[in-house]
Design a protein around this motif. Structure first.
Motif, PDB file in Angstrom:
ATOM      1  N   MET A 124       0.848  -1.184   0.000  1.00  0.00           N
ATOM      2  CA  MET A 124       0.000   0.000   0.000  1.00  0.00           C
ATOM      3  C   MET A 124       0.888   1.240   0.000  1.00  0.00           C
ATOM      4  SD  MET A 124      -2.969   1.040   2.716  1.00  0.00           S
ATOM      5  CE  MET A 124      -1.846   1.499   4.047  1.00  0.00           C
ATOM      6  N   LYS A 125       0.632   2.160  -0.930  1.00  0.00           N
ATOM      7  CA  LYS A 125       1.433   3.368  -1.055  1.00  0.00           C
ATOM      8  C   LYS A 125       0.596   4.591  -0.641  1.00  0.00           C
ATOM      9  CE  LYS A 125       4.393   1.687  -4.794  1.00  0.00           C
ATOM     10  NZ  LYS A 125       4.833   1.926  -6.191  1.00  0.00           N
ATOM     11  N   THR A 126       1.134   5.332   0.307  1.00  0.00           N
ATOM     12  CA  THR A 126       0.455   6.513   0.830  1.00  0.00           C
ATOM     13  C   THR A 126       1.358   7.720   0.671  1.00  0.00           C
ATOM     14  OG1 THR A 126      -0.702   5.191   2.495  1.00  0.00           O
ATOM     15  CG2 THR A 126      -0.593   7.563   2.871  1.00  0.00           C
ATOM     16  N   ILE A 127       0.835   8.782   0.081  1.00  0.00           N
ATOM     17  CA  ILE A 127       1.563  10.044  -0.007  1.00  0.00           C
ATOM     18  C   ILE A 127       0.985  11.021   1.006  1.00  0.00           C
ATOM     19  CG2 ILE A 127       1.933  12.102  -1.437  1.00  0.00           C
ATOM     20  CD1 ILE A 127       2.306  10.314  -3.838  1.00  0.00           C
ATOM     21  N   HIS A 139       3.672   7.857  -8.865  1.00  0.00           N
ATOM     22  CA  HIS A 139       4.032   6.941  -7.783  1.00  0.00           C
ATOM     23  C   HIS A 139       2.961   5.894  -7.495  1.00  0.00           C
ATOM     24  CE1 HIS A 139       7.593   9.294  -6.864  1.00  0.00           C
ATOM     25  NE2 HIS A 139       6.868  10.390  -6.945  1.00  0.00           N
ATOM     26  N   ASP A 140       1.887   5.859  -8.293  1.00  0.00           N
ATOM     27  CA  ASP A 140       0.817   4.877  -8.114  1.00  0.00           C
ATOM     28  C   ASP A 140       0.283   4.883  -6.682  1.00  0.00           C
ATOM     29  OD1 ASP A 140       0.900   3.902 -10.766  1.00  0.00           O
ATOM     30  OD2 ASP A 140       2.631   2.667 -10.268  1.00  0.00           O
ATOM     31  N   ALA A 141       0.100   6.070  -6.131  1.00  0.00           N
ATOM     32  CA  ALA A 141      -0.383   6.191  -4.753  1.00  0.00           C
ATOM     33  C   ALA A 141      -1.827   5.704  -4.647  1.00  0.00           C
ATOM     34  CB  ALA A 141      -0.295   7.635  -4.283  1.00  0.00           C
ATOM     35  N   GLU A 142      -2.120   5.038  -3.530  1.00  0.00           N
ATOM     36  CA  GLU A 142      -3.468   4.536  -3.276  1.00  0.00           C
ATOM     37  C   GLU A 142      -4.172   5.309  -2.170  1.00  0.00           C
ATOM     38  OE1 GLU A 142      -3.002  -0.163  -4.017  1.00  0.00           O
ATOM     39  OE2 GLU A 142      -1.448   0.776  -2.787  1.00  0.00           O
ATOM     40  N   LEU A 143      -3.405   6.013  -1.357  1.00  0.00           N
ATOM     41  CA  LEU A 143      -3.948   6.940  -0.370  1.00  0.00           C
ATOM     42  C   LEU A 143      -3.173   8.246  -0.479  1.00  0.00           C
ATOM     43  CD1 LEU A 143      -4.545   4.029   1.124  1.00  0.00           C
ATOM     44  CD2 LEU A 143      -4.890   5.477   3.115  1.00  0.00           C
ATOM     45  N   VAL A 148      -8.626   8.342  -1.489  1.00  0.00           N
ATOM     46  CA  VAL A 148      -8.287   6.924  -1.574  1.00  0.00           C
ATOM     47  C   VAL A 148      -8.631   6.384  -2.958  1.00  0.00           C
ATOM     48  CG1 VAL A 148      -8.762   6.592   0.890  1.00  0.00           C
ATOM     49  CG2 VAL A 148     -10.537   6.040  -0.790  1.00  0.00           C
ATOM     50  N   ASN A 149      -7.997   5.266  -3.274  1.00  0.00           N
ATOM     51  CA  ASN A 149      -8.345   4.507  -4.476  1.00  0.00           C
ATOM     52  C   ASN A 149      -9.627   3.741  -4.188  1.00  0.00           C
ATOM     53  OD1 ASN A 149      -8.598   2.478  -6.451  1.00  0.00           O
ATOM     54  ND2 ASN A 149      -6.397   2.444  -6.811  1.00  0.00           N
ATOM     55  N   SER A 150     -10.739   4.212  -4.737  1.00  0.00           N
ATOM     56  CA  SER A 150     -12.044   3.633  -4.405  1.00  0.00           C
ATOM     57  C   SER A 150     -12.263   2.268  -5.042  1.00  0.00           C
ATOM     58  CB  SER A 150     -13.164   4.592  -4.810  1.00  0.00           C
ATOM     59  OG  SER A 150     -13.053   4.937  -6.175  1.00  0.00           O
ATOM     60  N   GLU A 151     -11.421   1.877  -6.000  1.00  0.00           N
ATOM     61  CA  GLU A 151     -11.534   0.529  -6.540  1.00  0.00           C
ATOM     62  C   GLU A 151     -11.022  -0.497  -5.543  1.00  0.00           C
ATOM     63  OE1 GLU A 151      -9.775   0.042 -10.339  1.00  0.00           O
ATOM     64  OE2 GLU A 151     -11.063   1.534 -11.327  1.00  0.00           O
ATOM     65  N   ARG A 152      -9.964  -0.150  -4.836  1.00  0.00           N
ATOM     66  CA  ARG A 152      -9.410  -1.073  -3.847  1.00  0.00           C
ATOM     67  C   ARG A 152     -10.049  -0.899  -2.473  1.00  0.00           C
ATOM     68  NH1 ARG A 152      -3.044  -1.941  -1.890  1.00  0.00           N
ATOM     69  NH2 ARG A 152      -3.584  -3.345  -0.172  1.00  0.00           N
ATOM     70  N   PHE A 153     -10.351   0.342  -2.096  1.00  0.00           N
ATOM     71  CA  PHE A 153     -10.774   0.638  -0.731  1.00  0.00           C
ATOM     72  C   PHE A 153     -12.226   1.102  -0.661  1.00  0.00           C
ATOM     73  CE2 PHE A 153      -6.134   1.875  -0.538  1.00  0.00           C
ATOM     74  CZ  PHE A 153      -5.739   0.716   0.118  1.00  0.00           C
ATOM     75  N   GLU A 154     -12.901   0.659   0.380  1.00  0.00           N
ATOM     76  CA  GLU A 154     -14.241   1.150   0.716  1.00  0.00           C
ATOM     77  C   GLU A 154     -14.155   1.841   2.072  1.00  0.00           C
ATOM     78  OE1 GLU A 154     -18.617  -0.549   2.104  1.00  0.00           O
ATOM     79  OE2 GLU A 154     -17.130  -1.897   1.203  1.00  0.00           O
ATOM     80  N   VAL A 155     -14.558   3.096   2.127  1.00  0.00           N
ATOM     81  CA  VAL A 155     -14.489   3.864   3.371  1.00  0.00           C
ATOM     82  C   VAL A 155     -15.737   3.579   4.200  1.00  0.00           C
ATOM     83  CG1 VAL A 155     -14.321   6.150   4.392  1.00  0.00           C
ATOM     84  CG2 VAL A 155     -13.081   5.641   2.279  1.00  0.00           C
TER      85      VAL A 155
END
Length: 230
Positions: A1-4, A24-28, A63-70
């Motif tokens: 998991m990549k977070t900036i 950087h393909d950040a997911e958060l 967030v990347n909404s495809e991977r993550f559900e808030v």
């Protein structure tokens, strides 16, 4: 998991975010000092989770909404410094969310944090960090948590690290300083505290329009230590 994590310096670096996320393909993405009234609903592949509403120097999370559900998100006030009381730059210094990771079928807690400025004592910032950790535990009891942001804590890191460790958290600093503009104030301001994660790398990214440099945190869950969340 990549977070900036990026302190935008009163929103000056807002135009850099889409490129940072893409390269950087950040997911958060966790922001500090953002103009939250004018943030876009999407930055590159990321969707806005929530932003603070009462801050002159606001917090936001994407967030990347495809991977993550808030599952939930909220902003929190922490103990105020004299600077906060007089100038009111930030009523809410913590923005946190409970997030479901579809790839691992499990939940975790993520947060964007902005500590009181250098006019306050380190002791106050430690109080704010402890209070933030307590809020994260309330959002997701027993879940892995990762908090990134501007900690305004460039020196005496050993004491901070010990203080955070007493709460069950680890502290990881980036490979290069995140603030280099003024000689007297140079240091690692922006970093990560976490529990239940293996922090593989904290990388200081290139300078942009802000006086802070963004950081990218590459992290992996300690799957064996944390049960799957329902």
């Amino acid at each position: 998991m990549k977070t900036i994590s990026y302190n935008l310096r009163k929103n000056r670096a807002i135009g850099e975010l889409a490129t940072l996320v893409d390269i950087h393909d950040a997911e958060l993405l966790c922001l500090q000092e953002a103009d939250t009234l004018n943030l876009p609903s999407r930055i590159g592949s990321l969707s806005l989770v929530r932003a603070t509403e009462r801050n002159r120097l606001g917090l936001a999370m994407y967030v990347n909404s495809e991977r993550f559900e808030v599952r939930s998100a909220d902003a929190f006030q922490l103990k105020k410094s004299l600077h906060d009381r007089l100038l009111a730059p930030a009523h809410e210094r913590l923005l946190a969310a409970r997030i479901h990771d579809r790839e691992t079928a499990s939940d975790f807690v993520a947060a964007s944090f902005h500590a009181a400025p250098l006019t306050a004592r380190n002791s106050l910032r430690r109080i704010q960090i402890s209070a933030a950790i307590d809020e994260l535990a309330a959002i997701g009891p027993g879940l892995p948590s990762i908090m990134v942001g501007d900690y305004n804590y460039p020196v005496f890191h050993n004491r901070l690290t010990a203080h955070v460790r007493a709460s069950g958290y680890d502290t990881n600093f980036s490979d290069k300083r995140t603030y280099n503009r003024y000689l007297l104030f140079r240091g690692h301001y922006d970093f990560v505290t976490s529990t239940g994660f293996e922090i593989n790398r904290v990388q200081t990214l290139g300078r942009g329009s802000s006086d802070h440099l963004p950081i990218m945190v590459t992290a992996q869950r300690h799957e064996a230590l944390v049960p799957l969340a329902a």
